[in-house]
Design a protein around this motif. Structure first.
Motif, PDB file in Angstrom:
ATOM      1  N   SER A  16      14.880 -47.249  -7.891  1.00  8.77           N
ATOM      2  CA  SER A  16      15.858 -47.362  -7.483  1.00  8.77           C
ATOM      3  C   SER A  16      16.464 -46.507  -6.329  1.00  8.77           C
ATOM      4  O   SER A  16      17.114 -47.508  -5.206  1.00  8.77           O
ATOM      5  N   TYR A  17      16.587 -44.979  -5.968  1.00  7.94           N
ATOM      6  CA  TYR A  17      17.662 -44.701  -5.206  1.00  7.94           C
ATOM      7  C   TYR A  17      16.735 -45.182  -3.477  1.00  7.94           C
ATOM      8  O   TYR A  17      17.398 -44.969  -2.965  1.00  7.94           O
ATOM      9  N   LEU A  18      15.377 -45.319  -3.811  1.00  9.94           N
ATOM     10  CA  LEU A  18      14.890 -45.402  -2.896  1.00  9.94           C
ATOM     11  C   LEU A  18      15.014 -47.230  -2.206  1.00  9.94           C
ATOM     12  O   LEU A  18      15.261 -47.052  -0.956  1.00  9.94           O
ATOM     13  N   SER A  24      24.833 -45.022   5.222  1.00 10.30           N
ATOM     14  CA  SER A  24      24.781 -42.946   5.207  1.00 10.30           C
ATOM     15  C   SER A  24      23.868 -42.239   4.984  1.00 10.30           C
ATOM     16  O   SER A  24      22.457 -42.056   4.669  1.00 10.30           O
ATOM     17  N   GLN A  25      24.090 -40.821   5.967  1.00 14.96           N
ATOM     18  CA  GLN A  25      23.228 -41.087   6.186  1.00 14.96           C
ATOM     19  C   GLN A  25      22.714 -39.307   5.795  1.00 14.96           C
ATOM     20  O   GLN A  25      21.259 -39.380   5.441  1.00 14.96           O
ATOM     21  N   ILE A  26      23.686 -39.589   4.323  1.00 13.55           N
ATOM     22  CA  ILE A  26      23.154 -38.644   3.243  1.00 13.55           C
ATOM     23  C   ILE A  26      22.057 -39.138   2.529  1.00 13.55           C
ATOM     24  O   ILE A  26      20.703 -38.715   2.308  1.00 13.55           O
ATOM     25  N   ILE A  27      22.041 -40.741   2.568  1.00 13.19           N
ATOM     26  CA  ILE A  27      21.506 -41.193   1.216  1.00 13.19           C
ATOM     27  C   ILE A  27      20.124 -41.120   2.271  1.00 13.19           C
ATOM     28  O   ILE A  27      18.779 -41.209   2.080  1.00 13.19           O
ATOM     29  N   SER A  28      20.297 -41.777   3.127  1.00 13.51           N
ATOM     30  CA  SER A  28      18.895 -42.194   4.214  1.00 13.51           C
ATOM     31  C   SER A  28      17.797 -40.899   4.417  1.00 13.51           C
ATOM     32  O   SER A  28      16.964 -41.120   4.189  1.00 13.51           O
ATOM     33  N   SER A  29      18.449 -40.161   4.800  1.00  9.83           N
ATOM     34  CA  SER A  29      18.095 -38.628   4.893  1.00  9.83           C
ATOM     35  C   SER A  29      17.535 -38.130   3.759  1.00  9.83           C
ATOM     36  O   SER A  29      16.406 -37.700   3.593  1.00  9.83           O
ATOM     37  N   THR A  30      17.704 -38.406   2.364  1.00  6.14           N
ATOM     38  CA  THR A  30      17.992 -38.463   1.170  1.00  6.14           C
ATOM     39  C   THR A  30      16.381 -39.248   0.707  1.00  6.14           C
ATOM     40  O   THR A  30      15.206 -38.678   0.938  1.00  6.14           O
ATOM     41  N   HIS A 196      12.014 -28.510   2.286  1.00  2.00           N
ATOM     42  CA  HIS A 196      12.446 -29.823   3.248  1.00  2.00           C
ATOM     43  C   HIS A 196      13.836 -30.224   2.645  1.00  2.00           C
ATOM     44  O   HIS A 196      14.785 -31.115   2.838  1.00  2.00           O
ATOM     45  N   TRP A 197      14.140 -30.258   1.558  1.00  8.57           N
ATOM     46  CA  TRP A 197      15.391 -30.829   0.901  1.00  8.57           C
ATOM     47  C   TRP A 197      16.674 -29.565   1.330  1.00  8.57           C
ATOM     48  O   TRP A 197      16.606 -28.686   0.793  1.00  8.57           O
ATOM     49  N   ASP A 198      17.884 -30.551   1.694  1.00 11.95           N
ATOM     50  CA  ASP A 198      18.966 -29.113   1.409  1.00 11.95           C
ATOM     51  C   ASP A 198      20.319 -29.804   0.420  1.00 11.95           C
ATOM     52  O   ASP A 198      19.138 -30.400   0.094  1.00 11.95           O
ATOM     53  N   LEU A 199      21.030 -28.707   0.648  1.00 12.19           N
ATOM     54  CA  LEU A 199      21.708 -29.043  -0.614  1.00 12.19           C
ATOM     55  C   LEU A 199      22.688 -30.829  -0.527  1.00 12.19           C
ATOM     56  O   LEU A 199      22.716 -31.467  -1.869  1.00 12.19           O
ATOM     57  N   THR A 200      22.921 -31.192   0.338  1.00 13.08           N
ATOM     58  CA  THR A 200      23.514 -32.952   0.099  1.00 13.08           C
ATOM     59  C   THR A 200      22.595 -33.881  -0.033  1.00 13.08           C
ATOM     60  O   THR A 200      22.366 -34.205  -0.724  1.00 13.08           O
ATOM     61  N   ASN A 201      20.850 -33.333   0.043  1.00  8.43           N
ATOM     62  CA  ASN A 201      19.842 -34.192  -0.924  1.00  8.43           C
ATOM     63  C   ASN A 201      19.449 -34.005  -2.050  1.00  8.43           C
ATOM     64  O   ASN A 201      19.947 -35.179  -2.687  1.00  8.43           O
ATOM     65  N   LEU A 245      35.290 -35.576  -1.480  1.00  7.26           N
ATOM     66  CA  LEU A 245      33.909 -35.176  -2.361  1.00  7.26           C
ATOM     67  C   LEU A 245      32.810 -36.409  -1.809  1.00  7.26           C
ATOM     68  O   LEU A 245      33.227 -37.910  -1.328  1.00  7.26           O
ATOM     69  N   LEU A 246      31.533 -35.731  -0.991  1.00  2.00           N
ATOM     70  CA  LEU A 246      30.397 -36.652  -0.262  1.00  2.00           C
ATOM     71  C   LEU A 246      29.804 -37.550  -0.913  1.00  2.00           C
ATOM     72  O   LEU A 246      29.106 -37.989  -0.594  1.00  2.00           O
ATOM     73  N   PHE A 247      30.183 -37.508  -2.279  1.00  2.00           N
ATOM     74  CA  PHE A 247      29.079 -38.168  -3.460  1.00  2.00           C
ATOM     75  C   PHE A 247      29.894 -39.446  -4.392  1.00  2.00           C
ATOM     76  O   PHE A 247      29.259 -39.932  -4.948  1.00  2.00           O
TER      77      PHE A 247
END
Ligand code: FMN
Length: 306
Positions: A16-18, A24-30, A196-201, A245-247
């Motif tokens: 579902s997430y994929l 959203s740059q955060i969602i596409s990088s995640t 390779h994950w960052d906090l936003t991911n 809040l970014l999420f």
């Protein structure tokens, strides 16, 4: 829940997430980060060590990073079983999931927050973990390598352990997705597919999952160690400045909520234990929840160096 059901749920959350289409740059990088983790698990790890026979154990402490990795690991476990079952000569409906509980190890180095301890126990049931918990001998922190030495003595079949460490963690910079332990550690392979994950991911995926997360994050913690060395993150103090809040999207459209058309802003945090409530009532300040912090370099600002 049975392990097969937990794994199937995680598979549905991940899929579902994929499939989110948001600018959203955060969602596409995640989404990219998830694809790479899946590739490590399915094409490099599960082809070398079977996830279904005790070769692999999972290092779990209830923290956000290892929970994200657990969701992805279970998702891949479902896919691995599904592909095997499809290739089998028997109909899928006659195949039963070959594992009841996931081998997991929790090295409880120092006195833990009861809220975290409860969360680990509750999620052990939720995700059907077979949890080995190390025993502390005294009030002093145990040595992690020794605790794993003890674990390997009890479970000598363990060839590899999955770890939710990221490159931004202390000493994480030069780690590889698959590597042997150092010479002063017991000998096994370290499987680190989350580097390779960052906090936003982490926050984007975890908040979207709508899975219960440890209540301490709701109180301003961003990195949870023992009771004597962890505080809410000082950068999240409410009187400092307004933090955006970014999420919001992930929280409002979280898995399972969108189907019910709810779009509510509630985050699914686990209850704070009575003892921790008392402990937190002594704090002078109010804090934003942990998911307001997105700068990896200050993630551990609430950790007190011993
Ligand atoms: N640290 C080492 O220096 N060498 C190792 O070989 C090593 N192997 C590890 C294996 C496992 C299963 C785990 C969970 C940790 C290992 N570590 C090793 C320690 C981690 O790299 C890291 O420092 C530790 O997990 C810190 O955790 P924290 O983020 O909770 O502070």
């Amino acid at each position: 829940m049975q392990l097969s059901k937990a794994a199937e749920l995680c598979y549905e959350i991940t899929n579902s997430y994929l499939q989110i289409h948001q600018e959203s740059q955060i969602i596409s990088s995640t989404q990219e980060a998830i694809r790479l983790t899946r590739k490590y698990l399915l094409s490099e790890i599960f082809v070398r060590w079977s996830p279904l026979n005790g070769d692999i154990s999972f290092s779990y402490n209830g923290g956000k990073d290892c929970q994200v990795l657990l969701l992805l690991y279970l998702s891949c476990l479902w896919e691995y079983f599904f592909i095997k079952a499809q290739n089998s000569q028997f109909d899928f409906e006659f195949q039963s999931f070959p594992m009841q509980r996931l081998p997991t190890v929790f090295i409880d180095q120092e006195e833990t927050f009861p809220t975290l301890e409860n969360f680990v126990l509750e999620t052990s049931e939720r995700y059907c973990l077979s949890l080995y918990e190390s025993q502390r001998q005294s009030e002093t922190a145990i040595n992690m390598a020794d605790a794993f030495r003890e674990f390997i003595k009890i479970y000598p079949e363990t060839a590899a352990i999955v770890i939710g460490i990221r490159h931004t963690d202390p000493y994480g910079e030069t780690l590889q997705p698959i590597q042997r332990t150092d010479s002063n550690w017991p000998d096994f392979m370290r499987l680190q597919p989350l580097l390779h994950w960052d906090l936003t991911n982490i926050w984007s995926f975890l908040l979207y999952s709508n899975e219960p997360i440890c209540g301490l994050y709701g109180e301003g913690f961003t990195s949870v160690g023992g009771v004597n060395n962890s505080l809410p993150n000082p950068y999240l103090k409410k009187d400092l400045s307004d933090i955006p809040l970014l999420f919001e999207w992930e929280i409002a459209h979280a898995f399972g909520k969108n189907a019910a058309g709810e779009h509510d802003p509630i985050v699914n945090t686990s209850p704070i234990s009575v003892v921790d409530k008392e402990r937190f009532s002594e704090y002078q300040d109010d804090y934003y929840p942990g998911w307001y912090l997105i700068d990896d370099t200050i993630e551990r600002a609430g950790r007190i160096k011993n």
